[in-house]
Design an enzyme around this catalytic site. Structure first.
Site, short mmCIF file in Angstrom:
data_model
loop_
_atom_site.label_atom_id
_atom_site.label_comp_id
_atom_site.label_asym_id
_atom_site.label_seq_id
_atom_site.Cartn_x
_atom_site.Cartn_y
_atom_site.Cartn_z
N GLU A 88 9.79 16.74 14.62
CA GLU A 88 10.32 16.55 13.24
C GLU A 88 9.76 17.44 12.37
O GLU A 88 8.34 17.45 12.33
CB GLU A 88 10.11 15.11 12.81
N GLY A 127 2.28 5.18 13.31
CA GLY A 127 2.92 4.09 13.86
C GLY A 127 2.32 3.62 15.10
O GLY A 127 2.29 2.33 15.13
N LYS A 136 0.90 -1.44 -0.01
CA LYS A 136 0.04 -0.17 0.04
C LYS A 136 1.00 1.16 -0.16
O LYS A 136 1.41 1.55 0.81
CB LYS A 136 -1.03 -0.03 1.15
N GLY A 160 6.75 5.50 8.24
CA GLY A 160 5.80 6.72 8.22
C GLY A 160 5.99 7.58 9.43
O GLY A 160 6.98 7.37 10.17
N SER A 161 4.93 8.03 9.86
CA SER A 161 4.91 9.15 11.01
C SER A 161 4.85 8.43 12.19
O SER A 161 4.38 7.16 12.38
CB SER A 161 3.77 10.30 10.77
N GLU A 198 9.30 1.92 11.21
CA GLU A 198 10.38 2.98 10.86
C GLU A 198 9.73 4.07 10.90
O GLU A 198 9.10 4.74 9.86
CB GLU A 198 11.33 2.53 9.63
N CYS A 223 14.12 10.74 6.87
CA CYS A 223 13.77 10.36 8.38
C CYS A 223 15.05 10.50 9.27
O CYS A 223 15.04 10.82 10.32
CB CYS A 223 13.13 9.18 8.64
P1 NDP Z 1 1.75 8.82 7.39
O1 NDP Z 1 2.37 8.20 8.52
O2 NDP Z 1 0.28 9.51 7.67
O3 NDP Z 1 1.67 7.92 6.22
C1 NDP Z 1 2.63 6.99 5.83
C2 NDP Z 1 1.72 5.63 5.28
O4 NDP Z 1 0.76 5.43 5.96
C3 NDP Z 1 0.80 6.15 4.08
O5 NDP Z 1 1.00 5.11 3.01
C4 NDP Z 1 -0.35 6.39 4.61
O6 NDP Z 1 -1.31 6.19 3.60
C5 NDP Z 1 -0.39 5.33 5.54
N1 NDP Z 1 -1.52 5.28 6.51
C6 NDP Z 1 -2.10 6.74 7.00
N2 NDP Z 1 -2.82 6.34 8.08
C7 NDP Z 1 -2.74 5.01 8.30
C8 NDP Z 1 -3.45 4.10 9.13
N3 NDP Z 1 -4.34 4.41 10.08
N4 NDP Z 1 -3.34 2.73 9.06
C9 NDP Z 1 -2.44 2.47 8.00
N5 NDP Z 1 -1.75 3.02 7.45
C10 NDP Z 1 -2.05 4.41 7.48
O7 NDP Z 1 2.77 10.04 6.94
P2 NDP Z 1 2.28 11.30 6.16
O8 NDP Z 1 2.33 11.13 4.82
O9 NDP Z 1 0.98 11.89 6.61
O10 NDP Z 1 3.39 12.43 6.76
C11 NDP Z 1 3.43 13.03 7.88
C12 NDP Z 1 4.58 13.24 8.91
O11 NDP Z 1 5.27 11.90 8.89
C13 NDP Z 1 5.66 13.83 8.05
O12 NDP Z 1 5.69 15.22 8.14
C14 NDP Z 1 7.07 13.24 8.78
O13 NDP Z 1 7.13 14.03 9.94
C15 NDP Z 1 6.57 11.84 8.91
N6 NDP Z 1 7.04 10.89 7.91
C16 NDP Z 1 8.06 10.29 8.11
C17 NDP Z 1 8.70 9.40 7.26
C18 NDP Z 1 9.77 8.30 7.56
O14 NDP Z 1 10.52 8.27 6.78
N7 NDP Z 1 10.01 7.93 8.88
C19 NDP Z 1 8.10 9.27 5.91
C20 NDP Z 1 7.06 10.02 5.80
C21 NDP Z 1 6.36 10.95 6.84
P3 NDP Z 1 -1.79 7.97 2.91
O15 NDP Z 1 -0.53 8.51 2.29
O16 NDP Z 1 -2.72 7.25 1.96
O17 NDP Z 1 -2.43 8.66 4.01
#
Ligand code: NDP
Length: 499
Positions: free
Chosen positions: A402, A253, A196, A248-249, A270, A304
Site C-alpha cells: 500500500e 492494527g 483518540k 489505520g495501518s 479497518e 484505504c
Molecule cells: P497508524 O496506523 O500509525 O495510525 C493510525 C492511528 O493509530 C493514529 O491515531 C495513531 O496515532 C494511532 N496509533 C499509532 N500507534 C498506535 C498504537 N501502538 N496503539 C494504538 N494506537 C496507535 O497510521 P499512520 O498515520 O502512521 O499511517 C501509516 C500508513 O498507514 C499509511 O501510509 C497507510 O498505508 C496506512 N493507513 C491506512 C489507513 C486506512 O484508512 N486504512 C489510514 C491511515 C493510514 P498517531 O497519529 O498519533 O501516531
C-alpha cells in the site's frame, strides 16, 4: 482565488487572507467540558501545503487518559438506560450541529491533512448522514427478538446490550468520517466513548466533539484525548475499556489485535488495502476515465479502499494506459484550499518520504512512469506528481504494498481467469472494481474476487451495507446493521413454552 494549473505543471495559490491564525489548545474534552491537560507536552499541527506549523494540542498523559475513561465509565449506565429512540434523537441533533459547522470543518481538515476542499467540503454532510443512518436503526434495538427453540420446547428472547466503554482510534486521511463511522453506531448501541484522533488531525475532531456537545449529549458519553500513538496504546490496554475500534495501518492494527487478544477485548480493525480494478475487455474507457480518480486515486491516493492496481487486458493494454495517463495528467495539482484542486499535497512529511521511496522503487524495478514519477516543486509543501506506472509486474513492490499516495500501477493480464488470479494475488482484501459494459458479467467476476467490498464500474460507500476487509485489511465491519452489532453484546433469555 488564483488558479491552480491543469495538466502540465503546478502553480501556487496566493493564500493571502485565507491563512488562519495559529491555534493553541491546552485541553481535552472530558466529562462534558474542555479540561486542561495534566501534561506539558504539545503536538504540533502542520499544514502540508506550506510545511508551516499552525496549531498545537496537548499530548495526553496517563492521568488524562484515566480521567477520560473514568468519565465514560460513569456515563455508561445512564446512557445505556435511555431508550434507543432517545439516543437517536440526540444523534439527529448532533448531525444538524455537524452540518452547521461544515465550513470550519472543511477548512480545518484541509489545513491539517491537505485533502482538497472539494473532498473536505462534503465531510460534514457525510458525517451527518452516518449519524442519521444509525439513528434510523433505533427500532431494530427496540423490537423484541423472540426465537423459538427448534424442538418446540420453548423460546428465547434475544436482547442487545451495549458492549461498554469504547476506545475509538482514528487515522488522518478522512479524520471526520472515520471518527463518526465509529461514534454513530457506538452511540446508538448505548456505548460511551473515548476518541483518540491521529496526530496530524486533532483540530477537526475537536470541532466534531464541539458539535456533539452542542447537541446536548450527557456529560461523559463522548470524551476526546489528543496525542501520539502511545496515547492510543494506553487506551487499547486500559482496564476500564471494553472495546477498541481502529482504522489505520496494518502493522499498528496487528499490535492492537495482539493486545486485545491477550485481554479478550473485542476489536474492530479497518486497515490497509491494495485493491484491484479489473478492466474487462468490453469496458467503456470513457466511463473508466470519468470515475478513475475517485475510484483509484481518491484523496491524493490516501484512501484505504481505492483500486491502486489497475488490471488491463493485453489486447487493450496500451489503450487503457493512454486513457488513464491522460486523465491523471489533466487533473489539477495544487493548493488544496483552491476549490478546483483535485490532487493536493500528501498529508505529512513522513508520508511524502514514503511515497517518494515507492516512486524510486517503481523506477528501479523497471516500471514505466507515463505521467508523474517524481516530487512536484511548488516551492513548498509535500507535493508529489500524480503518477501512472505502466509495465508493472506482480512481484514489484508498487504492485504489492500500500503506497497511500497518488500512484497508480497498471498491470497486464491474458484472459479473465488471470485477471481474477492477479486481483486475488495480495494479502489484502478491502475494495475493488470491475469495469465492463455488461453488469451481469461484471457481477460474476466481482463474486470471484476475495474482498470485503467491490463495485461495478464505480466504488462508493453505502452506509447501510457492511464495509470491512479480509486478510491484512482487517477484522470485523463498519456500516450497516452488522456495523451496529460490533458495539452490542447479545443476551439470550430462554423460557419454556407456555402450556
Ligand atoms: P497508524 O496506523 O500509525 O495510525 C493510525 C492511528 O493509530 C493514529 O491515531 C495513531 O496515532 C494511532 N496509533 C499509532 N500507534 C498506535 C498504537 N501502538 N496503539 C494504538 N494506537 C496507535 O497510521 P499512520 O498515520 O502512521 O499511517 C501509516 C500508513 O498507514 C499509511 O501510509 C497507510 O498505508 C496506512 N493507513 C491506512 C489507513 C486506512 O484508512 N486504512 C489510514 C491511515 C493510514 P498517531 O497519529 O498519533 O501516531
Amino acid at each position: 482565488m488564483s488558479a491552480v494549473t491543469s495538466g502540465a505543471g503546478p502553480a501556487v495559490l496566493d493564500r493571502g487572507s485565507l491563512i488562519l491564525p495559529y491555534t493553541r489548545q491546552d485541553d481535552h474534552f472530558i466529562d462534558g467540558a474542555w479540561r486542561p491537560s495534566t501534561g506539558t507536552v504539545r503536538n504540533v499541527v502542520v499544514d502540508p501545503a506550506t510545511e508551516e506549523a499552525w496549531g498545537e494540542v496537548p499530548n495526553a498523559t496517563a492521568e488524562d487518559v484515566d480521567r477520560a475513561v473514568a468519565a465514560a465509565r460513569r456515563a455508561l449506565p445512564g446512557w445505556a438506560a435511555l431508550a434507543p429512540s432517545e439516543r437517536a434523537a440526540l444523534m439527529l441533533r448532533a448531525a444538524d450541529e455537524l452540518e452547521r459547522r461544515a465550513q470550519p470543518l472543511a477548512w480545518t481538515n484541509t489545513r491539517e491533512n491537505g485533502s482538497p476542499l472539494a473532498e473536505t467540503s462534503g465531510a460534514a454532510a457525510n458525517a451527518a448522514g452516518i449519524l442519521r443512518y444509525f439513528a434510523s436503526l433505533a427500532g431494530h434495538l427496540e423490537t423484541p427478538d423472540v426465537r423459538p427453540f427448534p424442538n418446540g420446547a420453548g423460546e428465547t428472547v434475544v436482547s442487545w446490550d451495549p458492549v461498554g466503554v469504547c476506545a475509538l482510534i482514528a487515522p488522518w486521511n478522512f479524520p471526520i468520517n472515520l471518527v463518526v463511522i465509529k461514534l454513530a453506531p457506538a452511540l446508538l448501541a448505548g456505548c460511551t466513548v473515548v476518541v483518540k484522533p491521529a496526530s496530524p488531525t486533532p483540530l477537526s475532531i475537536r470541532l466534531v466533539v464541539d458539535a456533539v456537545a452542542a447537541a446536548g449529549l450527557p456529560a461523559g458519553v463522548v470524551n476526546l484525548v489528543t496525542g501520539s500513538g502511545s496515547v492510543g496504546d494506553a487506551l487499547v490496554r486500559h482496564p476500564q475499556v471494553d472495546k477498541v475500534a481502529f482504522t489505520g495501518s496494518t502493522p499498528v492494527g496487528r499490535r492492537i489485535a495482539a493486545a486485545c487478544g491477550e485481554l479478550l477485548r473485542p476489536v474492530t480493525l479497518e486497515l490497509g488495502g491494495k485493491s484491484a480494478g479489473i478492466v474487462l475487455p468490453d469496458a467503456d474507457l470513457d466511463e473508466l476515465s470519468r470515475v478513475l480518480i475517485r475510484s483509484c486515486l481518491r484523496n491524493t491516493g490516501q484512501t484505504c479502499y481505492i483500486s491502486t492496481r489497475l488490471l488491463a487486458p493485453a489486447e487493450r493494454y496500451d489503450e487503457v494506459v493512454d486513457a488513464v495517463t491522460a486523465t491523471v495528467a489533466a487533473a489539477p495539482l495544487g493548493d488544496p484550499l483552491d476549490e478546483r484542486t483535485v490532487f493536493g499535497p500528501v498529508a505529512t512529511r513522513s508520508q511524502y518520504d514514503s511515497v517518494l521511496e515507492y516512486l524510486a522503487a517503481g523506477h528501479a524495478e523497471g516500471a514505466r512512469a507515463t505521467t508523474g514519477g517524481a516530487a512536484a516543486d511548488l516551492g513548498r509543501g509535500y507535493y508529489v506528481r500524480p503518477t501512472v506506472f505502466a509495465d508493472v509486474t506482480p512481484g514489484m513492490r508498487i504492485a504489492r504494498e500500500e503506497i497511500f499516495g497518488p500512484v497508480l500501477s497498471v498491470l497486464r493480464y491474458e484472459g479473465v481467469d488471470q485477471a481474477v488470479e492477479l486481483a486475488n494475488d495480495t494479502t489484502f482484501g478491502l475494495g475493488g472494481i470491475v469495469f465492463s459494459a455488461d453488469d451481469e458479467r461484471a457481477y460474476q467476476v466481482a463474486r470471484r474476487v476475495s474482498t470485503g467490498s467491490i463495485g461495478l464500474n464505480f466504488f462508493a460507500s453505502n452506509h447501510s451495507a457492511p464495509f470491512g476487509g479480509r486478510g491484512d485489511s482487517g477484522l470485523g465491519v463498519e456500516y450497516g446493521l452488522e456495523g451496529l452489532h460490533a458495539y452490542l453484546s447479545p443476551q439470550s433469555v430462554h423460557r419454556r413454552a407456555r402450556r
